[in-house]
Design a protein around this motif. Structure first.
Motif, PDB file in Angstrom:
ATOM      1  N   GLU A  67       0.864  -1.176   0.000  1.00 25.52           N
ATOM      2  CA  GLU A  67       0.000   0.000   0.000  1.00 25.52           C
ATOM      3  C   GLU A  67       0.909   1.237   0.000  1.00 25.52           C
ATOM      4  OE1 GLU A  67      -3.654   0.401   0.433  1.00 25.52           O
ATOM      5  OE2 GLU A  67      -3.341  -1.502  -0.604  1.00 25.52           O
ATOM      6  N   PRO A  68       0.376   2.379  -0.427  1.00 28.62           N
ATOM      7  CA  PRO A  68       1.212   3.599  -0.381  1.00 28.62           C
ATOM      8  C   PRO A  68       1.310   4.136   1.044  1.00 28.62           C
ATOM      9  CG  PRO A  68      -0.928   4.067  -1.348  1.00 28.62           C
ATOM     10  CD  PRO A  68      -0.907   2.601  -1.081  1.00 28.62           C
ATOM     11  N   ASP A  69       1.818   3.309   1.956  1.00 25.49           N
ATOM     12  CA  ASP A  69       1.866   3.655   3.384  1.00 25.49           C
ATOM     13  C   ASP A  69       3.234   4.143   3.829  1.00 25.49           C
ATOM     14  OD1 ASP A  69      -0.729   2.841   3.668  1.00 25.49           O
ATOM     15  OD2 ASP A  69      -0.240   0.855   4.472  1.00 25.49           O
ATOM     16  N   ILE A  70       4.212   4.080   2.922  1.00 24.67           N
ATOM     17  CA  ILE A  70       5.577   4.423   3.301  1.00 24.67           C
ATOM     18  C   ILE A  70       5.750   5.930   3.155  1.00 24.67           C
ATOM     19  CG2 ILE A  70       8.008   4.026   2.694  1.00 24.67           C
ATOM     20  CD1 ILE A  70       6.987   1.255   1.574  1.00 24.67           C
ATOM     21  N   THR A  71       6.333   6.580   4.148  1.00 25.11           N
ATOM     22  CA  THR A  71       6.330   8.046   4.155  1.00 25.11           C
ATOM     23  C   THR A  71       7.695   8.696   3.937  1.00 25.11           C
ATOM     24  OG1 THR A  71       6.648   8.304   6.527  1.00 25.11           O
ATOM     25  CG2 THR A  71       4.397   7.963   5.791  1.00 25.11           C
ATOM     26  N   SER A  72       8.745   7.892   3.740  1.00 24.05           N
ATOM     27  CA  SER A  72      10.056   8.498   3.472  1.00 24.05           C
ATOM     28  C   SER A  72      10.973   7.478   2.795  1.00 24.05           C
ATOM     29  CB  SER A  72      10.700   8.962   4.778  1.00 24.05           C
ATOM     30  OG  SER A  72      11.090   7.831   5.538  1.00 24.05           O
ATOM     31  N   PRO A  73      12.011   7.966   2.109  1.00 17.34           N
ATOM     32  CA  PRO A  73      12.974   7.041   1.497  1.00 17.34           C
ATOM     33  C   PRO A  73      13.639   6.101   2.520  1.00 17.34           C
ATOM     34  CG  PRO A  73      13.237   9.229   0.557  1.00 17.34           C
ATOM     35  CD  PRO A  73      12.271   9.368   1.687  1.00 17.34           C
ATOM     36  N   GLU A  74      13.901   6.579   3.737  1.00 17.46           N
ATOM     37  CA  GLU A  74      14.510   5.708   4.757  1.00 17.46           C
ATOM     38  C   GLU A  74      13.551   4.580   5.129  1.00 17.46           C
ATOM     39  OE1 GLU A  74      14.240   9.457   6.500  1.00 17.46           O
ATOM     40  OE2 GLU A  74      14.852   9.334   4.411  1.00 17.46           O
ATOM     41  N   GLU A  75      12.279   4.909   5.261  1.00 15.79           N
ATOM     42  CA  GLU A  75      11.298   3.866   5.577  1.00 15.79           C
ATOM     43  C   GLU A  75      11.250   2.833   4.456  1.00 15.79           C
ATOM     44  OE1 GLU A  75       8.016   6.346   8.211  1.00 15.79           O
ATOM     45  OE2 GLU A  75       7.299   5.153   6.526  1.00 15.79           O
ATOM     46  N   ALA A  76      11.357   3.315   3.220  1.00 13.24           N
ATOM     47  CA  ALA A  76      11.323   2.399   2.072  1.00 13.24           C
ATOM     48  C   ALA A  76      12.485   1.424   2.168  1.00 13.24           C
ATOM     49  CB  ALA A  76      11.400   3.181   0.766  1.00 13.24           C
ATOM     50  N   ARG A  77      13.651   1.944   2.497  1.00 14.65           N
ATOM     51  CA  ARG A  77      14.841   1.108   2.631  1.00 14.65           C
ATOM     52  C   ARG A  77      14.654   0.073   3.741  1.00 14.65           C
ATOM     53  NH1 ARG A  77      20.843   1.751   2.828  1.00 14.65           N
ATOM     54  NH2 ARG A  77      21.354   0.615   4.703  1.00 14.65           N
ATOM     55  N   GLU A  78      14.160   0.529   4.893  1.00 13.91           N
ATOM     56  CA  GLU A  78      13.959  -0.394   6.014  1.00 13.91           C
ATOM     57  C   GLU A  78      12.905  -1.448   5.684  1.00 13.91           C
ATOM     58  OE1 GLU A  78      15.903  -0.706   8.608  1.00 13.91           O
ATOM     59  OE2 GLU A  78      17.088   0.968   7.858  1.00 13.91           O
ATOM     60  N   TYR A  79      11.876  -1.025   4.968  1.00 16.01           N
ATOM     61  CA  TYR A  79      10.833  -1.977   4.538  1.00 16.01           C
ATOM     62  C   TYR A  79      11.456  -3.092   3.714  1.00 16.01           C
ATOM     63  CZ  TYR A  79       7.123  -3.771   1.421  1.00 16.01           C
ATOM     64  OH  TYR A  79       6.294  -4.587   0.682  1.00 16.01           O
ATOM     65  N   LEU A  80      12.294  -2.706   2.757  1.00 14.58           N
ATOM     66  CA  LEU A  80      12.862  -3.721   1.871  1.00 14.58           C
ATOM     67  C   LEU A  80      13.843  -4.631   2.629  1.00 14.58           C
ATOM     68  CD1 LEU A  80      12.607  -4.683  -1.011  1.00 14.58           C
ATOM     69  CD2 LEU A  80      14.647  -3.364  -1.590  1.00 14.58           C
ATOM     70  N   ILE A  81      14.601  -4.051   3.546  1.00 18.49           N
ATOM     71  CA  ILE A  81      15.522  -4.866   4.350  1.00 18.49           C
ATOM     72  C   ILE A  81      14.721  -5.889   5.162  1.00 18.49           C
ATOM     73  CG2 ILE A  81      17.110  -4.812   6.336  1.00 18.49           C
ATOM     74  CD1 ILE A  81      18.190  -2.157   5.265  1.00 18.49           C
ATOM     75  N   LYS A  82      13.648  -5.402   5.770  1.00 18.94           N
ATOM     76  CA  LYS A  82      12.821  -6.273   6.607  1.00 18.94           C
ATOM     77  C   LYS A  82      12.174  -7.371   5.762  1.00 18.94           C
ATOM     78  CE  LYS A  82      10.472  -7.066  10.518  1.00 18.94           C
ATOM     79  NZ  LYS A  82       9.662  -6.393  11.533  1.00 18.94           N
ATOM     80  N   LEU A  83      11.675  -6.972   4.603  1.00 24.10           N
ATOM     81  CA  LEU A  83      11.017  -7.943   3.722  1.00 24.10           C
ATOM     82  C   LEU A  83      12.011  -9.009   3.265  1.00 24.10           C
ATOM     83  CD1 LEU A  83       8.438  -8.699   2.166  1.00 24.10           C
ATOM     84  CD2 LEU A  83       9.211  -7.219   0.308  1.00 24.10           C
ATOM     85  N   ARG A  84      13.195  -8.581   2.911  1.00 23.13           N
ATOM     86  CA  ARG A  84      14.224  -9.520   2.449  1.00 23.13           C
ATOM     87  C   ARG A  84      14.574 -10.521   3.550  1.00 23.13           C
ATOM     88  NH1 ARG A  84      19.924  -9.862   2.545  1.00 23.13           N
ATOM     89  NH2 ARG A  84      20.671 -11.093   0.778  1.00 23.13           N
ATOM     90  N   ASN A  85      14.764  -9.986   4.746  1.00 21.33           N
ATOM     91  CA  ASN A  85      15.071 -10.843   5.893  1.00 21.33           C
ATOM     92  C   ASN A  85      14.010 -11.888   6.127  1.00 21.33           C
ATOM     93  OD1 ASN A  85      17.242 -10.917   7.554  1.00 21.33           O
ATOM     94  ND2 ASN A  85      16.910  -8.807   8.211  1.00 21.33           N
ATOM     95  N   LEU A  86      12.783 -11.428   6.058  1.00 19.27           N
ATOM     96  CA  LEU A  86      11.639 -12.313   6.292  1.00 19.27           C
ATOM     97  C   LEU A  86      11.653 -13.455   5.287  1.00 19.27           C
ATOM     98  CD1 LEU A  86       8.867 -12.335   7.934  1.00 19.27           C
ATOM     99  CD2 LEU A  86       7.894 -11.499   5.820  1.00 19.27           C
ATOM    100  N   ILE A  87      11.875 -13.120   4.016  1.00 12.50           N
ATOM    101  CA  ILE A  87      11.839 -14.145   2.977  1.00 12.50           C
ATOM    102  C   ILE A  87      13.036 -15.085   3.117  1.00 12.50           C
ATOM    103  CG2 ILE A  87      11.849 -14.534   0.472  1.00 12.50           C
ATOM    104  CD1 ILE A  87      10.304 -11.853   0.273  1.00 12.50           C
TER     105      ILE A  87
END
Ligand code: ADP
Ligand code: ZN
Ligand code: MG
Length: 485
Positions: A166-186
């Motif tokens: 969803e368009p819930d991410i509010t900054s480039p840093e959050e986007a980076r952390e989201y992807l790191i977290k998602l990668r870790n999870l997978i």
């Protein structure tokens, strides 16, 4: 900065993950990376007329695992669609994908920022197939600078999962952390190797900015070619600034796809965005619908291991580690397992954690390997910690023993013996050395006598130097004090 404060940034990410199944999504060809070109192909993944696809059961299981781990509602009845477009890396001229009934919907991922948690909604998790790969001739590998291209179909038909946020991410840093977290999870789920370098994890970023007043959402652009966490953040930062500049000059942001250039750190327009109806989606007539029974979903749910956040909480409760230490270790599945192995044979979890996060991680990073590939077994790390506790080696010597353990896989006791590193804790051995040091350094001795405590440190340093770091520092301290007070 002033200007940027007037605007709100809205980001949504589309992430593609190649699954690490043995075979492709709709045929029996082997998955491979780096094999000789076009050897893992067959009539199905080459799109020969009359060939028929069959869905890979394992791939559906893996996709289900991802959707469940992202807290999605699962569509028990789900079908594939054809997404039609022409590109030379796709011989069928359509990609088999999912459209209005994706496997998973309405999930979320909690992203831990330093001072808050951002819950990012997951719109959908769907299954599709990867395309072939175009290799552009010439040294740069860029299409604009090459005279011809080769197409490699080894990748065509690789099971691919798309995760749309969803368009819930509010900054480039959050986007980076989201992807790191998602990668870790997978990675925890063990269904993909998630290598951004090799392209098994790819992310496109949608971004818009809008005035803080009012709740209208701005026109977005989509950025491609963001193939590292850093580029994702940098590309978004650039794009946010660019869009603000456009709005500040009273122009409109054009909805388009833009290419990130990591050399210049800028984005440039590729094409105006196509709409869903351009793809002429229609149900794939050659594949049967997938009907997932509750039992199957539960079986797959059981194969999901303890995930990082849960694991971190348990580490806090069970081993009394601090929050940051827990996250550091729990985020890496192999390191977490290693840590727990160590805790079985050595009773000081905080000390184990310290070594893992400090010297150990530094060496792993330097060698670019994961702890799974390390030559140091948990048992031998514990041996080393015990030897330190017994006062046989100082922490300084321990660092060098540890490095040799890391490089050779030898056990600490034999390294200490071979190199004669055992700490000197025998006063009779230290005394003559200390006498020498006192004789050679009359000034610091005088300084100490006149009340300068610091001078003692200097003298101990000399004793350490003369013994190659092996003197027991407390003992040396006591003896010097006695001799010169
Ligand atoms: P499209 O039809 O262009 O593919 P979607 O609605 O499917 O757009 O959304 C694609 C991605 O873009 C999603 O991750 C979504 O969260 C994000 N997104 C949608 N609208 C915006 C917006 N105005 N600003 C930023 N991101 C957006
Ligand atoms: Zn094939
Ligand atoms: Mg879309």
């Amino acid at each position: 900065m002033e200007k940027e404060n007037k605007y709100r940034t809205v980001i949504g990410l589309e992430t593609h993950v190649e699954l690490s199944t043995a075979t492709k999504m709709f045929c029996g060809c082997r998955l491979s990376f780096g094999d000789e070109k076009n050897i893992n192909t067959c009539p199905v993944c080459l799109g020969h007329p009359g060939s028929l696809p069959v869905t890979n059961k394992k791939a559906v299981e893996y996709a289900l695992k991802i959707a469940l781990a992202l807290n999605c509602r699962i569509n028990k009845y789900t079908i594939f669609h054809r997404k039609n477009y022409f590109y030379p890396d796709m011989p069928k001229n359509y990609q088999i994908s999912q459209y209005d009934i994706p496997l998973g919907v309405e999930g979320y991922l909690d992203v831990d920022m330093e001072t808050y948690v951002r819950r990012v909604g997951i719109t959908r998790v769907h299954m599709e197939e990867d395309t072939g790969k175009l290799l552009h001739t010439g040294t740069t590998g860029r299409i604009s600078e090459s005279s011809s291209s080769i197409v490699d179909f080894n990748r065509a038909g690789t099971p691919l999962i798309e995760i749309v946020s969803e368009p819930d991410i509010t900054s480039p840093e959050e986007a980076r952390e989201y992807l790191i977290k998602l990668r870790n999870l997978i990675l925890f789920l063990d269904v993909s190797d998630c290598s951004m370098e090799e392209g098994s994890l790819r992310c496109d970023a949608n971004v818009s900015v809008t005035g803080k007043k009012g709740n209208k959402i701005g026109t977005k652009t989509e950025i491609k070619n963001l193939n590292s966490f850093k580029f994702l953040q940098k590309g978004l930062e650039y794009e946010v600034k660019r869009q603000i500049k456009v709005l500040e000059s009273n122009e409109r942001v054009v909805q388009q796809t833009r290419h990130y250039d990591s050399k210049t750190g800028t984005t440039k327009a590729l094409r105006s965005k196509e709409e869903a109806h351009d793809y002429r989606y229609f149900p794939e007539p050659d594949l049967v619908p997938i009907c997932l029974e509750d039992g199957v979903i539960e079986e797959v749910r059981k194969t999901i291991p303890e995930l990082p956040s849960r694991k971190a909480e348990r580490f806090k409760a069970e081993y009394g580690l601090s929050g940051d230490d827990c996250m550091f270790i729990a985020n890496d599945r192999d390191m977490a397992d290693y840590f727990e192995e160590c805790c079985k044979c050595y009773q000081n979890p905080a000390k184990i954690a310290n070594w893992l996060m400090g010297d150990y991680s530094a060496l792993l990073n330097k060698e670019k390997i994961t702890i799974k590939k390390s030559r140091i077994t948990p048992a031998s790390l514990c041996d080393m910690l015990r030897i330190m506790d017994e006062g046989k080696i100082s922490s300084r010597i321990a660092k060098s023993v540890f490095e040799e353990m890391f490089n050779t896989g030898k056990d600490p006791a034999s390294i200490i013996e071979n190199r004669g590193l055992e700490q000197i804790s025998d006063g009779a051995v230290l005394e003559p050395i200390i006498d020498e040091v006192i004789g050679e350094n009359p000034e610091p001795v005088e300084e100490f006598r006149s009340g300068k405590e610091k001078a003692l440190g200097f003298l101990i340093g000399k004793v350490m130097a003369k013994t190659g770091g092996k003197a027991n520092p407390q003992l040396a301290n006591e003896i010097i004090r006695k001799k010169i007070s």
